[in-house]
Enzyme design. Structure first.
Site, short mmCIF file in Angstrom:
data_model
loop_
_atom_site.label_atom_id
_atom_site.label_comp_id
_atom_site.label_asym_id
_atom_site.label_seq_id
_atom_site.Cartn_x
_atom_site.Cartn_y
_atom_site.Cartn_z
N ASP A 9 0.83 -1.33 -0.02
CA ASP A 9 -0.06 0.02 0.08
C ASP A 9 0.97 1.13 -0.05
OD1 ASP A 9 -2.06 -1.56 0.34
OD2 ASP A 9 -2.58 -1.16 2.35
N ARG A 18 1.85 12.88 -4.98
CA ARG A 18 2.07 13.51 -6.29
C ARG A 18 1.21 13.22 -7.42
NH1 ARG A 18 7.02 16.54 -7.14
NH2 ARG A 18 7.50 17.42 -5.04
N ARG A 45 -8.81 0.99 -0.25
CA ARG A 45 -9.65 1.87 0.87
C ARG A 45 -10.79 2.82 0.09
NH1 ARG A 45 -7.10 2.44 6.22
NH2 ARG A 45 -8.95 3.57 6.44
N ARG A 49 -7.03 6.40 -0.82
CA ARG A 49 -5.67 7.35 -0.57
C ARG A 49 -4.78 6.65 -0.99
NH1 ARG A 49 -5.56 6.28 6.20
NH2 ARG A 49 -7.85 6.97 6.11
N HIS A 50 -4.41 5.50 -0.98
CA HIS A 50 -3.15 4.66 -1.71
C HIS A 50 -3.35 3.92 -2.92
CE1 HIS A 50 -4.20 1.81 1.37
NE2 HIS A 50 -3.66 2.51 2.28
N GLU A 70 -7.46 -6.75 0.79
CA GLU A 70 -8.09 -6.22 2.04
C GLU A 70 -9.09 -4.99 1.64
OE1 GLU A 70 -5.07 -4.42 4.34
OE2 GLU A 70 -4.16 -6.10 4.92
N THR A 100 -4.49 4.52 10.01
CA THR A 100 -4.41 3.10 9.50
C THR A 100 -5.52 2.38 10.04
OG1 THR A 100 -2.63 1.18 9.35
CG2 THR A 100 -2.69 2.38 11.62
N THR A 101 -5.49 0.87 9.79
CA THR A 101 -6.58 0.01 10.47
C THR A 101 -6.39 0.01 11.74
OG1 THR A 101 -6.56 -1.04 8.33
CG2 THR A 101 -8.08 -1.90 9.87
N GLU A 149 -7.15 -13.18 10.59
CA GLU A 149 -5.95 -12.61 10.82
C GLU A 149 -6.06 -11.89 12.10
OE1 GLU A 149 -4.18 -10.43 7.35
OE2 GLU A 149 -3.12 -9.10 8.74
N HIS A 189 -0.03 -6.38 11.13
CA HIS A 189 -0.24 -4.90 11.73
C HIS A 189 1.03 -4.59 12.76
CE1 HIS A 189 -1.98 -1.23 12.05
NE2 HIS A 189 -2.59 -1.39 11.04
N GLY A 190 1.62 -3.66 12.12
CA GLY A 190 2.70 -3.26 13.13
C GLY A 190 3.75 -4.12 13.22
N GLY A 211 3.51 -4.53 6.09
CA GLY A 211 3.74 -3.58 4.97
C GLY A 211 4.55 -2.45 5.12
N HIS A 212 4.06 -1.78 6.29
CA HIS A 212 4.91 -0.38 6.58
C HIS A 212 6.17 -0.66 6.64
CE1 HIS A 212 6.14 3.25 9.10
NE2 HIS A 212 5.49 3.74 7.88
N1 PXP Z 1 -3.12 -6.80 8.07
C1 PXP Z 1 -4.03 -5.91 8.01
C2 PXP Z 1 -5.28 -6.52 8.00
C3 PXP Z 1 -3.95 -4.65 7.63
O1 PXP Z 1 -4.99 -3.81 7.61
C4 PXP Z 1 -2.63 -3.92 7.50
C5 PXP Z 1 -2.38 -2.35 7.32
O2 PXP Z 1 -3.09 -2.19 5.96
C6 PXP Z 1 -1.60 -4.94 7.67
C7 PXP Z 1 -1.71 -6.28 7.97
C8 PXP Z 1 -0.15 -4.21 7.53
O3 PXP Z 1 -0.01 -3.47 8.63
P1 PXP Z 1 1.60 -2.58 8.50
O4 PXP Z 1 1.54 -1.73 7.41
O5 PXP Z 1 1.57 -2.22 9.83
O6 PXP Z 1 2.73 -3.96 8.50
#
Ligand code: PXP
Length: 237
Positions: A9, A18, A45, A49-50, A70, A100-101, A149, A189-190, A211-212
């Site tokens: 994302d 941009r 989303r 946004r992305h 997702e 974020t979620t 998840e 997530h995270g 992701g991040h």
């Molecule tokens: N899993 C789900 C369901 C998410 O919504 C996200 C964030 O979009 C992630 C995993 C990945 O999270 P992160 O970007 O913090 O690694």
């Protein structure tokens, strides 16, 4: 050993800053695949946004590995999901103002039950993004989803060692219940290069979506090295 889903994302986040054509998330996905990603995850989303609609369709055409889409439990997204036919849809909660979620899905909602039904009737495997608590897990089971998840945000945000251990225990106990109920066990997530290993080592963990931290590292070392390093950590049993 869990598989690695790479969420791209935030490659699109940079492009949308941009509203131009680079960096291209589809090219990033190809690099992630080359480096051993087992799956590519994208969150379309409602506010776009992305990731954009066109990205998801292009990804579906080009991906060699699994595609995990997702999305929120709304008609517009369900229509797109059915048109794309990804390998899996992960239903997530969505608030426009959130960065974020922020939390897991409220599985009690009728809209969740309906979304699961519609997707499954169209032959799509469904995962629910939920908090690691007993009620959310049992309710997910009652909706007959194939996978859940577990939201690892509280674990990832726990920097005090005692709280970190506590949140890891919460995830381990929740994971055990998911397995006892016969659902596939995913988490995300995270998660980052410092905190991923204990989650990857939870018994029966099958899939991590990250992701991040991967996209952040890719700015310095490139996408392939960033994915390779995460894959090595996720596989280090
Ligand atoms: N899993 C789900 C369901 C998410 O919504 C996200 C964030 O979009 C992630 C995993 C990945 O999270 P992160 O970007 O913090 O690694």
């Amino acid at each position: 050993m869990p598989t690695l889903g790479v969420n791209i994302d935030h490659v699109a986040t940079v492009r949308q800053a941009r509203r131009t054509i680079e960096p291209d998330p589809v090219t990033a996905a190809a690099a992630a695949e080359n480096a051993g990603a087992d799956q590519i995850t994208v969150h379309l989303r409602e506010d776009r946004r992305h990731i954009q609609d066109e990205d998801v369709f292009r990804l579906r055409e080009s991906l060699r590995v699994r595609m995990n889409l997702e999305c929120a439990c709304v008609d517009e997204m369900l229509r797109i999901a059915i048109a794309i036919n990804p390998d899996q849809v992960c239903l997530v909660p969505e608030k426009r103002e959130e960065v974020t979620t922020e939390g897991g899905l409220d599985v009690r909602g009728k809209h969740v039950e309906r979304a699961v039904k519609v997707l499954q009737e169209n032959g799509i495997m469904v995962s629910l993004f939920i908090d690691p608590d007993e009620e959310s897990i049992s309710l997910s089971k009652s909706l007959a989803v194939e996978a859940v998840e577990l939201h690892t945000g509280a674990y990832a945000g726990a920097h005090d060692p005692a709280e970190h251990e506590k949140q890891l225990a919460v995830l381990s106990n929740a994971s055990q219940l998911v397995r006892e109920l016969g659902m596939h066990l995913h988490a995300g997530h995270g998660l980052n290069y410092e905190n991923v290993v204990p989650v990857a080592k939870i018994d029966g963990m099958e899939e991590l979506n990250i992701g991040h931290s991967i996209v952040s590292r890719s700015i310095f070392v490139g996408m392939e090295d960033a994915v390779r390093e995460m894959k090595r950590l996720v596989s280090s049993q």
